[in-house]
Structures are given as C-alpha cells and as structure tokens.
Design a protein around this motif. Structure first.
Motif, PDB file in Angstrom:
ATOM      1  N   UNK A  75     -11.928  34.275  -6.978  1.00  0.00           N
ATOM      2  CA  UNK A  75     -12.149  32.746  -7.036  1.00  0.00           C
ATOM      3  C   UNK A  75     -10.693  32.071  -6.327  1.00  0.00           C
ATOM      4  N   UNK A  76      -9.651  32.628  -6.381  1.00  0.00           N
ATOM      5  CA  UNK A  76      -8.866  32.164  -4.985  1.00  0.00           C
ATOM      6  C   UNK A  76      -9.546  31.935  -3.968  1.00  0.00           C
ATOM      7  N   UNK A  77     -10.515  33.139  -3.488  1.00  0.00           N
ATOM      8  CA  UNK A  77     -10.421  33.661  -2.065  1.00  0.00           C
ATOM      9  C   UNK A  77     -11.823  32.095  -1.705  1.00  0.00           C
ATOM     10  N   UNK A  78     -13.076  32.012  -3.196  1.00  0.00           N
ATOM     11  CA  UNK A  78     -13.471  31.321  -2.374  1.00  0.00           C
ATOM     12  C   UNK A  78     -13.039  29.276  -2.269  1.00  0.00           C
ATOM     13  N   UNK A 121      -3.490  37.772   1.522  1.00  0.00           N
ATOM     14  CA  UNK A 121      -3.235  38.853   0.391  1.00  0.00           C
ATOM     15  C   UNK A 121      -3.648  38.575  -0.718  1.00  0.00           C
ATOM     16  N   UNK A 122      -4.781  37.966  -1.194  1.00  0.00           N
ATOM     17  CA  UNK A 122      -6.115  38.881  -2.014  1.00  0.00           C
ATOM     18  C   UNK A 122      -6.970  38.869  -1.498  1.00  0.00           C
ATOM     19  N   UNK A 123      -7.605  38.981   0.099  1.00  0.00           N
ATOM     20  CA  UNK A 123      -8.509  39.651   0.724  1.00  0.00           C
ATOM     21  C   UNK A 123      -8.658  40.516   1.136  1.00  0.00           C
ATOM     22  N   UNK A 347       0.886  43.117   0.262  1.00  0.00           N
ATOM     23  CA  UNK A 347       0.311  42.378   1.559  1.00  0.00           C
ATOM     24  C   UNK A 347       1.031  40.758   2.178  1.00  0.00           C
ATOM     25  N   UNK A 348       1.337  40.330   1.700  1.00  0.00           N
ATOM     26  CA  UNK A 348       2.003  39.481   1.770  1.00  0.00           C
ATOM     27  C   UNK A 348       3.374  39.307   1.987  1.00  0.00           C
TER      28      UNK A 348
END
Length: 404
Positions: A75-78, A121-123, A347-348
């Motif tokens: 959801x955050x990526x979208x 980071x989410x990706x 990752x961040x």
C-alpha cells in the motif's frame, strides 16, 4: 534457471513496474538538471539541484525503512507512486503555463526524492516476501539486470527526446511510469504490517531504529558488510563519477566521448555479469563479496598504474565484474541475514550508508585535488580498496584460527 522467477506472476508485476519507473526516474533526473542550467546558466545552481536529489536520503532515509517495517508495504508503494504522479503533474502544469521557476524546480526535485526515501526500502523489502529464498539470487540478478539495462536505455531515450521533442516529455514519461508502476504494484498480494502491536508514531519509529541498530551490533557478518561497503564505495565514488572523466580530459584531446564509451563498456559488461552470476556462483557469501571487492579494486588500480586509454577500458571491465558480484552478494546477505520484519530498516540503512559515503568521497577528493594529481588519487583509491580487503581477510583468518 530464471524460469521459476519469470513464472511467478507477482515477480513479473514487481519487475515490470520497477523497470518502467526506473527509466522514468532517469529521464526526470536529467530533466531537472537540464532545466536548472537552462533557467540559471549557473553550474552552482545546477549542482544545488543535484544535491537536492541526494540530501533527502541522508535526512529521511532511515525513517523510510522504519515506516516500511510498520505498515503495509504494498500500500505504501502504491500511495507514494500516486503522490509522485501528482507532483509531476503539477510540474508539467507549471511548465505549460510558463510558471515553472527555479525554486519550484528545486522543490519538485527535493519532494520526488523524499518520496523515494519511503518507496525504495519498501520495494526492496517486498522481494523476499514474493520470492522463495532459494530463488532470491536469481531474482536479485534479474532486478539488477533490469536496472542496468534501464540505465543504458534512459540516456539513449533522453538523447532522442532532446533532438526531437520538448524537454517536458521527460516529465510526461516519468509521470506515466509512476501510473504504470502503481497499477503493477497494486496487483501484488496484500501484505500485513510486520508489527501490528506497535502503534505508529514518530517515537515508535525512533524506537524501531534503535532496536534495529542494537540488533545489528550483535551480527558480525552484517557489521563487517556495512563497514567494508562504506569504505569501498568511498574510495570508488570520486574515481568513477569524476576522476576517470578528468583523467580522460588530461590524456586525450576530447575526454567526454572517451568517458561515454567507457560507461557503455562498463554497462554492457556489468549487465552480462549480473545475468551470469546465478549460473556461475552457486552460493553467495562473504567470501564472494570480498572476491568482488578485490576485482573491483584491481580494476581501479590498473587504471591508476597504466594511465593509458586501453587500460582504462581493461580496468572498467574488471570493475564491471567486481561491482555486480559484490553488490548482488550484499543484497542477498541482507535478505537472508535480516528478519523480514526488519528488512525495510536494513535496506534504508544500507542506502543511507551509500549516500553518506558518496557525499564524503566527493567532498574530500575535491579538496585533495589541490595537493595530489588525478592519477595519484585514482591509484591511492584502488590500492586502498585492496588494503581494506586484505586486512579484513587477515582479521577473519585469525578470528577463525583455533586457539585464537
């Protein structure tokens, strides 16, 4: 070997959206720089726009990773893709109405990169959720190959657009790429927050970062990985982004074509190696990471030692071998050594480390140019990478020696 990844429909959506948006990112990044120079005719103002593209990661990068570990990553990526679409739409509207001034351009560049701090980071953290662990090396190789191919396609497409269309189409294509990316990512399975019990707040993000760094300190492999990466990237950044170009200008009559040709050779070589890594290397571990760094450092050293055009390309080929080996191994080690609920922060942290290393490298080397020659700085950089790897290897040998 790659068929299992390709047959995974979630992976196809992930790679398709990422490939399109990556090309768009390259185009918009170039457009911001081109427009900044056209508006101001100032190298300083153009440099400020370039800095605006890196500073958000130093300011907000860690929080982006913490947020990715506490809410639904899909959801955050979208949502972020849609926000970036809105930002670009505003920039396009201002440009068409002759209202796009330098401050608006600077703000647009900064805001887009702020979005990237939370998206990236989410990706990265999503991939281990949609790909089985045994297929992660193939998936990482696929994504790295896509990124490198996009990095070659982006400048080619930019050259065509400059010659045949208005620069606004750079932003139009990037806006369309975010719409496509949002559509693709929305097809991924729903991903529940990794920690449902923690109430999301600024304080909880700080606590989660503190908890992550406290956990990392007890993981020698990750500590060594992050420290080694920082110094290797530090000694590479100036050489690759600035030093080699200056060296070509110093030893040839026209350095830019030589530098562009070297970038193409490197890009092709690195792409081929990214494809071959899962086939040639069956197990990715710290030994493979160190091997990649050795080849990487050897490539830079050859350039500094020989300092002739053919050896520049020989060095670039070695760098094109070592860099993908080390970078893909680093990603795999993070994916497999960090729990999924901490992957966003991992990752961040890695990204912030890289941006900090890049910034320090460019700043320090710029001051050293007053005292040392370009060739000396390149040679010192390559030798420093090899020395760092040598001492790390000695440390590991003595640490694992019985009775020590």
């Amino acid at each position: 070997m790659y068929m299992a990844v390709i047959k995974n429909k979630n992976a196809v959506y992930y790679f398709l959206g990422g490939a399109v948006s990556h090309i768009g990112d390259i185009l918009s990044g170039l457009a911001f720089l081109f427009l900044a120079f056209r508006m101001t005719d100032s190298s300083i103002h153009t440099t400020i726009v370039a800095i605006a593209e890196t500073m958000p990661y130093l300011l907000f990068g860690l929080f982006g990773g913490a947020l990715a570990d506490h809410i639904n990553r899909r959801n955050i990526m979208v949502i972020i893709d849609l926000i970036r679409l809105i930002i670009l739409t505003l920039i396009i509207s201002l440009y068409l109405q002759d209202g796009l001034t330098y401050p608006y351009l600077l703000a647009g560049s900064f805001l887009l990169q702020c979005c990237g701090c939370f998206f990236n980071p989410a990706h990265r953290a999503v991939l281990p959720e949609i790909i089985p662990e045994e297929e992660l090396p193939n998936a990482n190789s696929t994504w790295d190959t896509i990124q490198r191919s996009a990095s070659l396609m982006g400048p080619v497409l930019a050259a065509w657009l400059i010659a045949s269309a208005d620069i606004i189409y750079f932003f139009v294509i990037d806006a369309a790429s975010y719409a496509i990316s949002a559509l693709c990512l929305s097809r991924l399975p729903a991903m529940a927050p990794t920690d449902k019990e923690v109430r999301l707040s600024i304080a909880s993000l700080y606590r989660s970062l503190f908890d992550f760094f406290k956990w990392v300190r007890k993981k020698p492999t990750l500590v060594h990985l992050f420290i080694t990466t920082f110094f290797v990237v530090f000694f590479n950044t100036w050489v690759w982004q600035v030093g080699i170009l200056l060296a070509f200008e110093e030893i040839t009559e026209n350095g830019e074509p030589w530098y562009n040709a070297l970038q193409i050779v490197f890009g092709i070589g690195a792409t081929i190696i990214s494809i071959l890594i899962p086939i040639l290397i069956k197990r990715l571990d710290m030994k493979k990471y160190i091997l990649g760094c050795v080849i990487w450092g050897a490539g830079i050293s050859i350039i500094g030692l020989a300092y002739k055009e053919p050896f520049f390309f020989a060095g670039a080929i070695l760098i094109g071998i070592g860099l993908p080996v080390s970078s893909l191994t680093r990603v795999y080690l993070i994916q497999t050594h960090v729990p999924k609920l901490m992957l966003g922060r991992a990752f961040s942290s890695n990204a912030v480390l890289l941006y900090a290393s890049n910034t320090l490298s460019l700043a320090l080397y710029a001051s050293l140019l007053s005292f040392l020659s370009i060739r000396s700085l390149i040679l010192i950089s390559g030798a420093s990478i090899l020395v760092i790897v040598f001492f790390y290897t000695l440390h590991m040998l003595f640490r694992n020696k019985p009775g020590v």
